[in-house]
Design a protein around this motif. Structure first.
Motif, PDB file in Angstrom:
ATOM      1  N   ALA A  87      -7.906  -6.170 -87.178  1.00  0.00           N
ATOM      2  CA  ALA A  87      -6.754  -6.822 -87.818  1.00  0.00           C
ATOM      3  C   ALA A  87      -5.474  -6.812 -86.962  1.00  0.00           C
ATOM      4  O   ALA A  87      -4.766  -7.818 -86.882  1.00  0.00           O
ATOM      5  N   SER A 135     -15.178 -10.653 -85.634  1.00  0.00           N
ATOM      6  CA  SER A 135     -14.982  -9.215 -85.887  1.00  0.00           C
ATOM      7  C   SER A 135     -13.890  -8.587 -85.026  1.00  0.00           C
ATOM      8  O   SER A 135     -13.997  -7.425 -84.605  1.00  0.00           O
ATOM      9  N   GLU A 190      -6.857 -17.260 -87.403  1.00  0.00           N
ATOM     10  CA  GLU A 190      -7.103 -16.020 -88.143  1.00  0.00           C
ATOM     11  C   GLU A 190      -8.554 -15.973 -88.645  1.00  0.00           C
ATOM     12  O   GLU A 190      -9.247 -14.962 -88.484  1.00  0.00           O
ATOM     13  N   ALA A 191      -9.016 -17.072 -89.228  1.00  0.00           N
ATOM     14  CA  ALA A 191     -10.385 -17.121 -89.751  1.00  0.00           C
ATOM     15  C   ALA A 191     -11.400 -16.967 -88.614  1.00  0.00           C
ATOM     16  O   ALA A 191     -12.391 -16.240 -88.749  1.00  0.00           O
ATOM     17  N   SER A 192     -11.143 -17.637 -87.475  1.00  0.00           N
ATOM     18  CA  SER A 192     -12.083 -17.565 -86.346  1.00  0.00           C
ATOM     19  C   SER A 192     -12.177 -16.152 -85.792  1.00  0.00           C
ATOM     20  O   SER A 192     -13.270 -15.673 -85.463  1.00  0.00           O
ATOM     21  N   LEU A 193     -11.033 -15.484 -85.681  1.00  0.00           N
ATOM     22  CA  LEU A 193     -11.033 -14.132 -85.111  1.00  0.00           C
ATOM     23  C   LEU A 193     -11.702 -13.138 -86.061  1.00  0.00           C
ATOM     24  O   LEU A 193     -12.366 -12.201 -85.622  1.00  0.00           O
ATOM     25  N   LYS A 194     -11.522 -13.354 -87.351  1.00  0.00           N
ATOM     26  CA  LYS A 194     -12.198 -12.508 -88.348  1.00  0.00           C
ATOM     27  C   LYS A 194     -13.712 -12.656 -88.203  1.00  0.00           C
ATOM     28  O   LYS A 194     -14.446 -11.683 -88.246  1.00  0.00           O
ATOM     29  N   GLU A 195     -14.118 -13.897 -88.016  1.00  0.00           N
ATOM     30  CA  GLU A 195     -15.546 -14.199 -87.864  1.00  0.00           C
ATOM     31  C   GLU A 195     -16.113 -13.496 -86.628  1.00  0.00           C
ATOM     32  O   GLU A 195     -17.260 -13.095 -86.596  1.00  0.00           O
ATOM     33  N   ILE A 197      -5.764  -9.355 -84.332  1.00  0.00           N
ATOM     34  CA  ILE A 197      -5.710 -10.705 -84.903  1.00  0.00           C
ATOM     35  C   ILE A 197      -4.254 -11.154 -85.052  1.00  0.00           C
ATOM     36  O   ILE A 197      -3.883 -12.243 -84.623  1.00  0.00           O
TER      37      ILE A 197
END
Lengths: 140, 112
Positions: A34, A31, A24-29, A37
């Motif tokens: 949601a 961009s 989740e954190a990597s995909l947020k990074e 993700i």
């Protein structure tokens, strides 16, 4: 810009939560939107659970590694382990009604992955099993 | 994942909080199985705080459908987040598992 992230954990289903947090954190990074993700986290969780339970029999001396990067207008993921090889060609999609009749708890994970991802591939590379996943993303 | 249990009249309720994955699904499976073997006929599953579900969690619910139909046990899930409901919908399981929006609607369905 190309970014990549990786994590390595022992083969215990207790580590699935840590894997999901990392993904989740990597995909947020990267961009990733949601909605995508949530789906990609699920797909990776399913493959990792299969590798941990079926390929490595929850042997905590074994490790599983996940690599995530953005490429070709999408996200590509590699999941690596050294357990038993899974042959996608031998996989037969289960019928839901049969699962219900047989009171089976498993069998739906890979079905979810196939519905979520644009491509899925299993192969052997340098004595490791590699599952490659790709999903096209409309980056904002 | 945390499970809490309650009983109101003839309705047995299981409240799930957290993530339902290949690790935590074992506890839920045990809880549902125990409720059924104690003779509960109406089982409500409160999903308000269910944050995540994978196929292992779906499999737990699916695996009781046949037995519960044979033994006239009703199991109703309610108040799923959009994210969790979507996982049921990807495989079309929302048509097999009884899912209701609110506790009120779930109780109405289970009492029918």
């Amino acid at each position: 810009m190309n970014n990549s992230n990786n994590i390595k954990v022992n083969c215990s289903t207790k580590n699935l939560k840590e894997i999901r947090t990392f993904v989740e954190a990597s995909l947020k990074e990267l961009s990733v939107p949601a909605n995508d993700i949530a789906l990609i986290v699920l797909a990776i969780d399913e493959i990792c659970a299969n590798f941990i339970i079926h390929s490595n029999h929850c042997n905590e001396d074994q490790e599983i590694e996940i690599l995530i990067k953005n490429e070709n207008q999408g996200v590509s993921i590699e999941i690596l382990d050294q357990g038993e090889y899974f042959d996608l060609a031998s996989y037969k999609e289960p019928e839901l009604q049969e699962l219900v009749k047989e009171k089976r708890k498993g069998g739906m994970g890979l079905l979810l992955v196939k519905r979520i991802m644009d491509s899925i591939e299993f192969k052997k590379e340098n004595n490791q099993n590699v599952c490659k996943l790709f999903k096209k993303i409309k980056f904002a | 994942m945390e499970l809490t249990f309650g009983k109101h009249n003839d309705i047995y309720e299981i409240v799930i909080e957290g993530d339902l994955d290949a690790s935590s699904c074992i506890a839920l499976d045990k809880a549902i199985s125990e409720a059924a073997s104690k003779g509960e006929k109406k089982i409500l599953i409160d999903c308000t705080r269910l944050n995540y579900i994978s196929s292992a969690g779906l499999g737990v619910f699916m695996s009781y459908l046949q037995e519960f139909e044979n033994n006239k046990i009703k199991m109703v899930l309610y108040n799923l987040s959009e994210k969790v409901k979507n996982v049921f919908e990807i495989l079309g399981l929302d048509t097999l598992v009884n899912i209701q929006r609110s506790k009120e609607e779930a109780i109405k369905t289970i009492d029918e």
